[in-house]
Every structure is written in structure tokens, then in C-alpha cells.
Design a protein around this motif. Structure first.
Motif, mmCIF file in Angstrom:
data_model
loop_
_atom_site.group_PDB
_atom_site.id
_atom_site.type_symbol
_atom_site.label_atom_id
_atom_site.label_comp_id
_atom_site.label_asym_id
_atom_site.label_seq_id
_atom_site.Cartn_x
_atom_site.Cartn_y
_atom_site.Cartn_z
ATOM 1 N N ARG A 39 0.829 -1.192 0.000
ATOM 2 C CA ARG A 39 0.000 0.000 0.000
ATOM 3 C C ARG A 39 0.867 1.246 0.000
ATOM 4 O O ARG A 39 2.044 1.214 0.349
ATOM 5 C CB ARG A 39 -0.925 0.005 1.211
ATOM 6 C CG ARG A 39 -0.207 0.156 2.544
ATOM 7 C CD ARG A 39 -1.167 0.009 3.705
ATOM 8 N NE ARG A 39 -0.486 0.179 4.993
ATOM 9 C CZ ARG A 39 -1.042 -0.112 6.163
ATOM 10 N NH1 ARG A 39 -2.281 -0.589 6.202
ATOM 11 N NH2 ARG A 39 -0.367 0.071 7.285
ATOM 12 N N ASP A 188 -14.974 -9.221 -4.389
ATOM 13 C CA ASP A 188 -14.840 -10.268 -3.383
ATOM 14 C C ASP A 188 -14.664 -11.633 -4.032
ATOM 15 O O ASP A 188 -13.846 -12.448 -3.578
ATOM 16 C CB ASP A 188 -16.055 -10.264 -2.459
ATOM 17 C CG ASP A 188 -16.115 -9.016 -1.578
ATOM 18 O OD1 ASP A 188 -15.072 -8.342 -1.442
ATOM 19 O OD2 ASP A 188 -17.197 -8.724 -1.042
ATOM 20 N N ARG A 213 -9.369 -1.965 2.395
ATOM 21 C CA ARG A 213 -10.281 -2.980 2.933
ATOM 22 C C ARG A 213 -9.798 -4.394 2.636
ATOM 23 O O ARG A 213 -10.207 -5.346 3.314
ATOM 24 C CB ARG A 213 -11.681 -2.780 2.353
ATOM 25 C CG ARG A 213 -12.361 -1.489 2.778
ATOM 26 C CD ARG A 213 -13.616 -1.246 1.975
ATOM 27 N NE ARG A 213 -13.327 -1.052 0.559
ATOM 28 C CZ ARG A 213 -14.251 -0.845 -0.374
ATOM 29 N NH1 ARG A 213 -15.532 -0.822 -0.037
ATOM 30 N NH2 ARG A 213 -13.908 -0.668 -1.645
ATOM 31 N N ALA A 215 -6.614 -5.412 2.791
ATOM 32 C CA ALA A 215 -5.370 -5.725 3.504
ATOM 33 C C ALA A 215 -5.494 -6.871 4.501
ATOM 34 O O ALA A 215 -4.577 -7.704 4.596
ATOM 35 C CB ALA A 215 -4.834 -4.469 4.194
ATOM 36 N N PRO A 216 -6.586 -6.993 5.278
ATOM 37 C CA PRO A 216 -6.660 -8.073 6.265
ATOM 38 C C PRO A 216 -6.642 -9.484 5.667
ATOM 39 O O PRO A 216 -6.419 -10.457 6.401
ATOM 40 C CB PRO A 216 -7.994 -7.806 6.979
ATOM 41 C CG PRO A 216 -8.220 -6.344 6.813
ATOM 42 C CD PRO A 216 -7.695 -6.045 5.438
ATOM 43 N N ARG A 217 -6.826 -9.600 4.366
ATOM 44 C CA ARG A 217 -6.851 -10.929 3.747
ATOM 45 C C ARG A 217 -5.449 -11.457 3.437
ATOM 46 O O ARG A 217 -5.294 -12.584 2.983
ATOM 47 C CB ARG A 217 -7.691 -10.894 2.464
ATOM 48 C CG ARG A 217 -9.117 -10.411 2.667
ATOM 49 C CD ARG A 217 -10.001 -10.705 1.479
ATOM 50 N NE ARG A 217 -10.162 -12.137 1.265
ATOM 51 C CZ ARG A 217 -11.022 -12.664 0.400
ATOM 52 N NH1 ARG A 217 -11.797 -11.887 -0.316
ATOM 53 N NH2 ARG A 217 -11.104 -13.978 0.246
ATOM 54 N N ASP A 219 -1.166 -12.165 4.237
ATOM 55 C CA ASP A 219 -0.237 -12.556 5.307
ATOM 56 C C ASP A 219 0.601 -11.374 5.783
ATOM 57 O O ASP A 219 0.933 -11.278 6.962
ATOM 58 C CB ASP A 219 0.706 -13.667 4.808
ATOM 59 C CG ASP A 219 -0.024 -14.924 4.407
ATOM 60 O OD1 ASP A 219 -0.933 -15.350 5.140
ATOM 61 O OD2 ASP A 219 0.307 -15.488 3.338
ATOM 62 N N HIS A 220 0.977 -10.506 4.855
ATOM 63 C CA HIS A 220 1.844 -9.368 5.175
ATOM 64 C C HIS A 220 1.265 -8.101 4.556
ATOM 65 O O HIS A 220 0.721 -8.140 3.447
ATOM 66 C CB HIS A 220 3.267 -9.575 4.633
ATOM 67 C CG HIS A 220 3.875 -10.891 5.005
ATOM 68 N ND1 HIS A 220 4.447 -11.119 6.243
ATOM 69 C CD2 HIS A 220 3.994 -12.049 4.303
ATOM 70 C CE1 HIS A 220 4.894 -12.370 6.284
ATOM 71 N NE2 HIS A 220 4.638 -12.945 5.125
ATOM 72 N N VAL A 221 1.389 -7.002 5.256
ATOM 73 C CA VAL A 221 1.025 -5.690 4.725
ATOM 74 C C VAL A 221 2.301 -4.853 4.689
ATOM 75 O O VAL A 221 2.960 -4.657 5.711
ATOM 76 C CB VAL A 221 -0.044 -4.996 5.582
ATOM 77 C CG1 VAL A 221 -0.327 -3.602 5.047
ATOM 78 C CG2 VAL A 221 -1.323 -5.831 5.597
#
Length: 236
Positions: A39, A188, A213, A215-217, A219-221
Motif C-alpha cells: 500500500r 470479493d 479494505r 489488507a486483512p486478507r 499474510d503481510h502488509v
């Protein structure tokens, strides 16, 4: 990490004739099979990072390794072969061949890489079934698969580009804003397909998006402005 599929070490990169670096990254490692959400605002170097990972651009300094091989140590033709064998890319502008059908666009990596072809299926019929399965999973079926790519909507082209990137189970999948033209339901469903297909194949996914939105899906951000030591330029 010894299991890193991708590793950047003291990488600096800028444009020819420009004194200022666009990217200055001390280290970045991604293990095989992991997913990363990248991001940052426009102009912070997200697309440039993907180009370095794909070997499309060469770093000014440092190492960009894929499967333990620095892109800088390869000839242009060797880079092309390595990219075709090991990387699936969902381009921001899709880069479909307009005169080919949807199905032929998806099968194109299998024609460019014997390794991808072997992974997709032992013969042409099995590879075609693999391509049709991917297209079905992104909601493209029936007469659409024989339609020319230039006769599709923007959202349909985006989904064809995703299916093309996934065929043949590449070790690395790079996605540059792949959900920007999709509505919420399609987005989705697309994410379910992309993450599920990468998990099945054990592919590492690097996904660039402004849509926080999602990002939570992952392993790493990776917050690129934080990782990037190069001075950030303001974008008007």
C-alpha cells in the motif's frame, strides 16, 4: 529467510537522467507461498517495485533475487524466459492481445513457457480445460470465451488478465490494482479466486492496491512509504 522466494537487498532505483532515487529499500523478503499487500499513495513507487520484482526494470544498485537468482546477472533473453516460466502478472492496463480470443489470451503463457504448459496440463486438451476452469471461476463462460479480447468490457478484460496470470501455477504472481474496475461483489469473488488459486499452487502473491479494505486478507502488509528510504515526492 532461507525459504525466501523473493529477496531485495540494498536496492536503489531511479529513472535515467534523474538524480533522485524512486526506491531505496534496505531489505525485503517474501517466503514461498506467502501473500503481501503493498500500500501507499500514488507516486510512492508501488508499480516500480513490481517492475523490479519481475525483472522488467534493473535496479541501479543492490540485488533483486527471484528463486535465488539476481535479475542483474541474466541477459535480456534469459530474463524473458525466466519471467515466462516463473511469474504471472496482472497488469494495470491488462496487456491482453486484442486480436486473440479470451481463451487464447489465457493460454498464451503456456505457449511462451514449456514449464507453465506442463504444469497446466500434459496435453493441449488438458491445458484448455484448465484455462476454461479459471475463466469459469472468474465468471466468464459460454460465448464469452471465444470473443475477441477487444470486445470485452473493462471489468471482463481485468478478469481475463487474472486468469492468464494464474494458469500454469507460477511461483510468483504480481498484481497491480487488479480490482479497480470491479464492483464489490465481483471484487470479493475475484479475491477469493486469486488467493485460493495462489494457495493451491503455493504461489507467492504481491498485490498492489489503494483499497485498504483488502489488507486483512493478506499474510503481510507492506507500507511502501515506510519501507522506502528515498525522499517522497508529492503528487498533485
Amino acid at each position: 529467510m532461507s525459504s525466501a522466494l523473493v529477496r531485495l537487498t540494498e536496492v536503489r532505483h531511479g529513472w535515467p537522467g534523474q538524480p533522485r532515487d524512486v526506491l531505496d529499500i534496505a531489505t525485503l523478503e517474501l517466503p514461498a507461498g506467502q501473500t503481501a499487500f503493498v500500500r501507499g499513495p500514488s507516486g510512492c513507487g508501488k508499480s516500480t517495485l513490481l517492475a523490479l520484482l519481475a525483472g522488467v526494470q534493473r535496479a541501479r544498485a543492490g540485488r533483486v533475487d527471484l528463486l535465488g537468482q539476481d535479475w542483474a546477472g541474466l541477459s535480456a533473453s534469459a530474463c524473458d524466459r525466466r519471467r515466462a516460466d516463473h511469474i504471472g502478472i496482472v497488469f494495470q492496463q491488462f496487456n491482453l492481445l486484442p486480436y486473440l480470443s479470451v481463451l487464447d489470451n489465457v493460454l498464451l503463457p503456456c505457449r511462451l513457457s514449456a514449464l507453465r504448459a506442463q504444469r497446466a496440463g500434459a496435453d493441449a486438451a488438458r491445458r484448455e480445460r484448465a484455462a476454461l476452469d479459471l475463466l469459469d471461476r472468474v465468471g466468464l463462460r459460454g460465448d464469452l470465451v471465444t470473443r475477441r479480447a477487444d470486445r470485452l468490457s473493462v471489468g471482463q478484460q481485468q478478469r481475463v488478465a487474472a486468469a492468464r496470470a494464474l494458469i500454469g501455477a507460477p511461483e510468483l504472481v504480481l498484481a497491480d490494482e487488479p480490482t479497480s474496475a470491479l464492483d464489490e461483489a465481483r471484487r470479493d469473488a475475484f479475491m477469493d479466486l486469486l488467493l485460493g488459486a495462489c494457495a493451491e499452487a503455493g504461489s507467492t502473491l504481491v498485490f498492489v492496491s489503494h483499497d485498504a479494505r483488502l489488507a486483512p486478507r493478506f499474510d503481510h502488509v507492506i507500507d511502501l512509504p515506510t519501507l522506502n528510504r528515498a525522499p517522497q515526492q508529492e503528487v498533485a
